[in-house]
Design a protein around this motif. Sequence first.
Motif, PDB file in Angstrom:
ATOM      1  N   ARG A 239     -28.718 -72.585 -37.063  1.00 47.68           N
ATOM      2  CA  ARG A 239     -27.826 -73.511 -36.355  1.00 47.68           C
ATOM      3  C   ARG A 239     -26.983 -74.324 -37.319  1.00 47.68           C
ATOM      4  NH1 ARG A 239     -30.515 -78.664 -33.787  1.00 47.68           N
ATOM      5  NH2 ARG A 239     -30.180 -79.361 -35.939  1.00 47.68           N
ATOM      6  N   ASN A 240     -27.641 -74.899 -38.323  1.00 51.94           N
ATOM      7  CA  ASN A 240     -26.938 -75.801 -39.221  1.00 51.94           C
ATOM      8  C   ASN A 240     -25.957 -75.066 -40.121  1.00 51.94           C
ATOM      9  OD1 ASN A 240     -28.410 -77.826 -38.061  1.00 51.94           O
ATOM     10  ND2 ASN A 240     -29.825 -78.074 -39.764  1.00 51.94           N
ATOM     11  N   ASN A 241     -26.235 -73.798 -40.402  1.00 52.04           N
ATOM     12  CA  ASN A 241     -25.271 -73.020 -41.172  1.00 52.04           C
ATOM     13  C   ASN A 241     -23.950 -72.921 -40.423  1.00 52.04           C
ATOM     14  OD1 ASN A 241     -23.945 -70.479 -42.307  1.00 52.04           O
ATOM     15  ND2 ASN A 241     -25.664 -70.771 -43.707  1.00 52.04           N
ATOM     16  N   LEU A 242     -24.018 -72.689 -39.123  1.00 55.34           N
ATOM     17  CA  LEU A 242     -22.803 -72.606 -38.311  1.00 55.34           C
ATOM     18  C   LEU A 242     -22.113 -73.965 -38.206  1.00 55.34           C
ATOM     19  CD1 LEU A 242     -24.166 -70.274 -35.497  1.00 55.34           C
ATOM     20  CD2 LEU A 242     -22.563 -69.647 -37.314  1.00 55.34           C
ATOM     21  N   LEU A 243     -22.892 -75.031 -38.050  1.00 56.54           N
ATOM     22  CA  LEU A 243     -22.298 -76.372 -38.020  1.00 56.54           C
ATOM     23  C   LEU A 243     -21.588 -76.678 -39.339  1.00 56.54           C
ATOM     24  CD1 LEU A 243     -25.156 -78.438 -36.313  1.00 56.54           C
ATOM     25  CD2 LEU A 243     -22.964 -77.778 -35.292  1.00 56.54           C
ATOM     26  N   MET A 244     -22.204 -76.274 -40.445  1.00 53.46           N
ATOM     27  CA  MET A 244     -21.611 -76.489 -41.761  1.00 53.46           C
ATOM     28  C   MET A 244     -20.280 -75.745 -41.906  1.00 53.46           C
ATOM     29  SD  MET A 244     -23.195 -75.435 -45.458  1.00 53.46           S
ATOM     30  CE  MET A 244     -23.205 -73.696 -45.000  1.00 53.46           C
ATOM     31  N   LEU A 245     -20.260 -74.491 -41.476  1.00 57.03           N
ATOM     32  CA  LEU A 245     -19.014 -73.725 -41.547  1.00 57.03           C
ATOM     33  C   LEU A 245     -17.938 -74.373 -40.689  1.00 57.03           C
ATOM     34  CD1 LEU A 245     -20.379 -70.055 -41.367  1.00 57.03           C
ATOM     35  CD2 LEU A 245     -19.568 -71.284 -43.390  1.00 57.03           C
ATOM     36  N   GLN A 246     -18.312 -74.825 -39.515  1.00 54.74           N
ATOM     37  CA  GLN A 246     -17.340 -75.464 -38.633  1.00 54.74           C
ATOM     38  C   GLN A 246     -16.830 -76.775 -39.228  1.00 54.74           C
ATOM     39  OE1 GLN A 246     -18.500 -77.033 -34.616  1.00 54.74           O
ATOM     40  NE2 GLN A 246     -17.268 -75.303 -33.900  1.00 54.74           N
ATOM     41  N   ASN A 247     -17.686 -77.506 -39.930  1.00 55.77           N
ATOM     42  CA  ASN A 247     -17.273 -78.757 -40.571  1.00 55.77           C
ATOM     43  C   ASN A 247     -16.226 -78.542 -41.649  1.00 55.77           C
ATOM     44  OD1 ASN A 247     -18.911 -80.505 -39.129  1.00 55.77           O
ATOM     45  ND2 ASN A 247     -20.441 -80.765 -40.746  1.00 55.77           N
ATOM     46  N   ASN A 248     -16.345 -77.430 -42.382  1.00 57.09           N
ATOM     47  CA  ASN A 248     -15.641 -77.349 -43.662  1.00 57.09           C
ATOM     48  C   ASN A 248     -14.682 -76.183 -43.855  1.00 57.09           C
ATOM     49  OD1 ASN A 248     -17.161 -79.604 -45.106  1.00 57.09           O
ATOM     50  ND2 ASN A 248     -18.847 -78.300 -44.453  1.00 57.09           N
ATOM     51  N   LEU A 249     -14.867 -75.106 -43.116  1.00 55.13           N
ATOM     52  CA  LEU A 249     -14.063 -73.907 -43.398  1.00 55.13           C
ATOM     53  C   LEU A 249     -12.575 -74.125 -43.165  1.00 55.13           C
ATOM     54  CD1 LEU A 249     -15.817 -70.621 -42.205  1.00 55.13           C
ATOM     55  CD2 LEU A 249     -15.008 -71.195 -44.497  1.00 55.13           C
ATOM     56  N   ALA A 250     -12.222 -74.704 -42.033  1.00 57.88           N
ATOM     57  CA  ALA A 250     -10.798 -74.860 -41.724  1.00 57.88           C
ATOM     58  C   ALA A 250     -10.106 -75.725 -42.780  1.00 57.88           C
ATOM     59  CB  ALA A 250     -10.612 -75.460 -40.331  1.00 57.88           C
ATOM     60  N   LEU A 251     -10.761 -76.795 -43.209  1.00 59.28           N
ATOM     61  CA  LEU A 251     -10.169 -77.655 -44.241  1.00 59.28           C
ATOM     62  C   LEU A 251     -10.036 -76.896 -45.558  1.00 59.28           C
ATOM     63  CD1 LEU A 251     -12.007 -81.043 -43.572  1.00 59.28           C
ATOM     64  CD2 LEU A 251      -9.792 -80.286 -42.705  1.00 59.28           C
ATOM     65  N   THR A 252     -11.063 -76.124 -45.899  1.00 60.49           N
ATOM     66  CA  THR A 252     -11.011 -75.342 -47.144  1.00 60.49           C
ATOM     67  C   THR A 252      -9.881 -74.326 -47.099  1.00 60.49           C
ATOM     68  OG1 THR A 252     -13.392 -75.620 -47.473  1.00 60.49           O
ATOM     69  CG2 THR A 252     -12.328 -73.805 -48.648  1.00 60.49           C
ATOM     70  N   TYR A 253      -9.782 -73.600 -45.992  1.00 61.74           N
ATOM     71  CA  TYR A 253      -8.712 -72.611 -45.861  1.00 61.74           C
ATOM     72  C   TYR A 253      -7.332 -73.276 -45.875  1.00 61.74           C
ATOM     73  CZ  TYR A 253     -12.145 -69.030 -44.449  1.00 61.74           C
ATOM     74  OH  TYR A 253     -13.187 -68.134 -44.399  1.00 61.74           O
ATOM     75  N   SER A 254      -7.239 -74.478 -45.325  1.00 64.34           N
ATOM     76  CA  SER A 254      -5.934 -75.147 -45.279  1.00 64.34           C
ATOM     77  C   SER A 254      -5.404 -75.445 -46.671  1.00 64.34           C
ATOM     78  CB  SER A 254      -6.027 -76.441 -44.460  1.00 64.34           C
ATOM     79  OG  SER A 254      -6.674 -77.481 -45.178  1.00 64.34           O
ATOM     80  N   LEU A 255      -6.315 -75.676 -47.643  1.00 63.49           N
ATOM     81  CA  LEU A 255      -5.879 -75.919 -49.018  1.00 63.49           C
ATOM     82  C   LEU A 255      -5.268 -74.665 -49.635  1.00 63.49           C
ATOM     83  CD1 LEU A 255      -8.874 -78.049 -50.357  1.00 63.49           C
ATOM     84  CD2 LEU A 255      -6.623 -78.861 -49.642  1.00 63.49           C
ATOM     85  N   GLU A 256      -5.714 -73.506 -49.170  1.00 62.35           N
ATOM     86  CA  GLU A 256      -5.111 -72.253 -49.620  1.00 62.35           C
ATOM     87  C   GLU A 256      -3.764 -72.039 -48.939  1.00 62.35           C
ATOM     88  OE1 GLU A 256      -7.871 -69.146 -48.773  1.00 62.35           O
ATOM     89  OE2 GLU A 256      -9.531 -70.092 -49.832  1.00 62.35           O
TER      90      GLU A 256
END
Length: 368
Positions: free
Chosen positions: A245-262
């Motif tokens: 569960r928390n792995n998915l919450l972590m991805l949702q917290n951070n992936l979009a912001l990380t990708y936006s920097l690219e």
Amino acid sequence: MKTAVVILNWNTRDFLGKFLPPLLDSMPEGAEVIVADSASDDGSRELLASRFPQVRTILLDQNYGFTGGYNRAFEAVCAMEGGEEMEYFVLINSDIEVSKGWLEPLVSWMDTHKDCAACAPKLHSYFEKESFEYAGAAGGHLDRFGYPFCRGRVMKKVEKDCGQYDSPSDVFWATGACLMVRRSAYSGIGGLDARFFAHMEEIDLCWRLQLEGWRICVVPESLVWHVGGGTLPNDSPWKLKLNFRNNLLMLQNNLALTYSLEEIRELTPDKAASKAIRRAASTIRFRMLLDGMSALVYLLTGKKACFKAVWEAHREFRAMGRKPQEERVREYASTHRTIAIPALYPGWIVSESLLRGDGIFEHLRKRI
């Protein structure tokens, strides 16, 4: 009090009795051990009062988990006498064995590296003193689908420490079993995500810190030994559910912001945010598919409780998740475009580990 070393305890009386004395003996000037107890009912509070009356304690009214407990402990420490002078906050498990001199290298590193938000020692196994321990080894990384691994530990494979990681290094995450964090950085991002309760929370914390431009480091001059499984055994279905569960919450917290920097390097803020959110959603869907494959393996091998744990993890993620808002991602990309992009490992560590066997460690040392 420059450094507060805080044990968050829940029903680990025996570990306190065994490992608290050497921890107290190891404290240099300016550091203090504090125990925050999460409403233990195993005699932990009585032990602290009778055997360790010199230790300041924080008595929580219930078990808020690792995340809620440490967030409350941090607030309480800051409000204590001397807390206003605190610079560093150390999260340390009750099942950690330390030796004299373990803390000073961490403090020195943070004092001289003002861009570092968090650092950790090397983590060895309490039972096999020369081998790394599963929970953090010599610092962690994260692959493109959110699978964590460590320098010295990949999947269930663990290396012996032969000095191969004896230079200080930037890592993607450092273990929450023994983690020093800078007060200003921890407060600045709101601490641990309380939704996690326990497990994966330190990886999420380290990722969010990097998204604000901070570094995460391992300082190998410092070494501690970890028992592991002190609160939840490794084969616990509940622990498995929390991890999925928390792995998915972590991805949702951070992936979009990380990708936006690219994406902001090539696109306008509006388009960068939109594309980053789509990419993040696609990655999370694929990760959930991989989880489903794991659940099927559990079912086919007769591990019905584990199968149910994965199913419940996905159900709770759907209920607890917070989808990234385009406006926030756009604003973030516009204001943070100059910071370093958190470096996710580009491969899939599961397949690489299966294909390379024990050679995976040498392979990773060449790539990371």
